[in-house]
Design a protein around this motif. Sequence first.
Motif, PDB file in Angstrom:
ATOM      1  N   VAL A 122      44.498 -32.990  -2.314  1.00  0.00           N
ATOM      2  CA  VAL A 122      45.115 -33.875  -3.302  1.00  0.00           C
ATOM      3  C   VAL A 122      46.437 -33.272  -3.736  1.00  0.00           C
ATOM      4  CG1 VAL A 122      44.824 -34.989  -5.533  1.00  0.00           C
ATOM      5  CG2 VAL A 122      42.821 -34.476  -4.126  1.00  0.00           C
ATOM      6  N   VAL A 144      39.939 -30.404  -2.848  1.00  0.00           N
ATOM      7  CA  VAL A 144      38.822 -30.760  -3.724  1.00  0.00           C
ATOM      8  C   VAL A 144      37.595 -31.076  -2.872  1.00  0.00           C
ATOM      9  CG1 VAL A 144      38.022 -32.350  -5.491  1.00  0.00           C
ATOM     10  CG2 VAL A 144      40.443 -31.731  -5.359  1.00  0.00           C
ATOM     11  N   ALA A 157      46.115 -39.777 -12.650  1.00  0.00           N
ATOM     12  CA  ALA A 157      46.927 -38.962 -11.750  1.00  0.00           C
ATOM     13  C   ALA A 157      47.472 -39.830 -10.642  1.00  0.00           C
ATOM     14  CB  ALA A 157      46.074 -37.840 -11.166  1.00  0.00           C
ATOM     15  N   ARG A 190      45.913 -29.330  -4.147  1.00  0.00           N
ATOM     16  CA  ARG A 190      44.628 -28.617  -4.240  1.00  0.00           C
ATOM     17  C   ARG A 190      43.617 -29.249  -3.298  1.00  0.00           C
ATOM     18  NH1 ARG A 190      41.640 -28.330  -9.979  1.00  0.00           N
ATOM     19  NH2 ARG A 190      43.287 -26.929 -10.677  1.00  0.00           N
ATOM     20  N   MET A 211      44.982 -29.864 -12.963  1.00  0.00           N
ATOM     21  CA  MET A 211      46.172 -29.849 -12.106  1.00  0.00           C
ATOM     22  C   MET A 211      47.402 -30.338 -12.875  1.00  0.00           C
ATOM     23  SD  MET A 211      44.599 -31.327  -8.579  1.00  0.00           S
ATOM     24  CE  MET A 211      46.063 -31.204  -7.575  1.00  0.00           C
ATOM     25  N   ILE A 256      39.971 -32.371  -9.833  1.00  0.00           N
ATOM     26  CA  ILE A 256      41.384 -32.615 -10.116  1.00  0.00           C
ATOM     27  C   ILE A 256      41.785 -32.118 -11.497  1.00  0.00           C
ATOM     28  CG2 ILE A 256      43.106 -34.451 -10.418  1.00  0.00           C
ATOM     29  CD1 ILE A 256      41.611 -36.013  -8.280  1.00  0.00           C
ATOM     30  N   VAL A 286      49.286 -33.950  -6.457  1.00  0.00           N
ATOM     31  CA  VAL A 286      49.603 -34.787  -7.615  1.00  0.00           C
ATOM     32  C   VAL A 286      51.106 -34.849  -7.784  1.00  0.00           C
ATOM     33  CG1 VAL A 286      49.344 -35.026 -10.096  1.00  0.00           C
ATOM     34  CG2 VAL A 286      47.436 -34.172  -8.715  1.00  0.00           C
TER      35      VAL A 286
END
Lengths: 100, 526
Positions: free
Chosen positions: B307, B285, B229, B283, B277, B274, B309
């Motif tokens: 996070v 985490v 990611a 999000r 996603m 993660i 992505v």
Amino acid sequence: MDNIDSRGLLDLVKYPIITDKTTKLLEENQYCFAVDPNATKINIKAAIQYIFNVQVTGVNTCHPPKKKRSIGRFVGKRPHYKKAIVTLASEDSINLFPET
Amino acid sequence: MAPPAAFVTPAAVAARRGAASSAFAGATRVGRPAPTAAVAPAAARGRSARLPTMKVTIEESELPNSMRGVTIHVTADEVAECYNKVVKDLQKRAAIPGFRAGKVPRKVVLSHFGKATVTASAVEEVIQHTVQQALSSLSVSAIGQAQLAQDVEEIVAKFQPDGPLSFAIKVDVWPEANLTGDYKGLTISAEETAFDETIVDEALEQARRREAFTVLSPADAVAEEGRVAVGSLVGFYRNEDGSRGEQLPDIASGESVEIKLRHGQYMAGFVEGILGMKAGDVRDVPVEFPAESARPELRGVKAIFEVSVSALKDEVLPELNDDFAKSATEHATLDELRADIRQRLGEETDGANEAAINKALEAALVDITEVTLPETLIDDQAKNKFATMMSDFKTKSNMTDEQLKSMITQDSFAAYKKSAHANIVKSLTSNLAITKIAQVEGLEAEPAEVEENMALIKAELKGKPLEDEASVRDKVVGQVLRQKVLKLLKETANVTMTPKPTEEEAAAAAEAAEAAKAPVAAAGEA
């Protein structure tokens, strides 16, 4: 000599004095003993002849100087003895070292 | 004891006077009361080196338990010389009241210390000087200390200052091994340590991962294991109720970071959070930093990472083929690479197999060897091993010298010796057997080989001077010979390899071994 009482003679002579000096005297057939301070030369001669069965030709004596010794605060002196140097007849000898 | 005209009072007179009344009886008084005769031996010591070597004649006789009896005859002259030396020395040293130091007449010395004491030290002197001489002229090499085969008192009683003296000693000698069977064609079975082929595959797999590259995933791809990611991170402290707290220090944040989605790659819960996603997702985490984190301020901290992505990539592992071998390593083909890895990893198992075979060979040798080991030899070995064990112990457990010293006692050594006895006997026996075989076969350590090993040892010391080079060289020669003999035995032996026991069996065996070792440990702790 006949009138000397032989019973006191043994206690007259205390012990032989063996030091550097006296071992040299041995070569001249002279023996050194510590004896009773009151012993006379005549008594000493009689005693040595009686004990060792030898002929004594001369006796010299002296009182060695007193030696002070102190223990703590008490001062005293060492036991006093008379020193006698006894000369033997040339054919006689005393073995001072019986173990060898 | 009754010389003529001795300084001894006539018996009748002595009886009248009583033993203690005067100083005349028995020993002569020397000036003041003499110091105790016990001074003599102490004064008589410490001059051993000054006597010239003595001529002795010896008679050898065999005794059981690999011992030699030796009767030593010393001539009258030598005895007299020794005796005189002792007396002269006493004359020099003795401090006798009434005499200057060193001027004491011989007679006075003798009567002062007593003939018995002087004789005893003279005997000691004679023994000290002749035993070494006698041992060096033995037909076999002696080990350990020689012992008197008779009581010292007896010798002293016999002693004459000017007469010859003979006395008997016994000493342990190197035992000779007796081979009762044929050492060629031994049938042995050794445990085989099988080479685990999967290790090679694992090594290759690791090489592939190192060489992995990434390609952009399809647009609708979901974050899953094996993917990478790309995105940005912002870290916050996590409060008790799970909400965000203050922002974490900079180090835990970043823009367009590549996150490899592999379990255990980062802190706990990060990768798992993660998963699932898509590109463009954001999000929170929750994670927990490990207690042994490299940054002290982050240890054990509970945190939340925001996070986002931006893209997902697929990790592509290169295919295992000759091209891979060529690009990743200097090998031309995959087979070559595989063979190389196998060889490198296989060295360990080969060594283990070799050791197992040697061990089995030695065990077989012990079975066909007959030898009586002298106690001194076993004792020596036990002492060496005990010392090694103790120093190992020290380096391992970080003890102070005092603690270690308190562990080294007669009792603990005795206990250790008892438990290690069987092992020591075994190793000594096999060593003797190997020496014997080397003799029989006329094997010799080649100087070149020895030098090579010596050079290795010296190189290890890194310029420090080698202590006791001769003994090290002896050891090296021994090792080289040993390898040769074992090689010979191996070539002629029928070796059957048995597979190594499974782990369960091994555990059981280890337990049994542990139980056997327990006394040793107890000895160590005592």
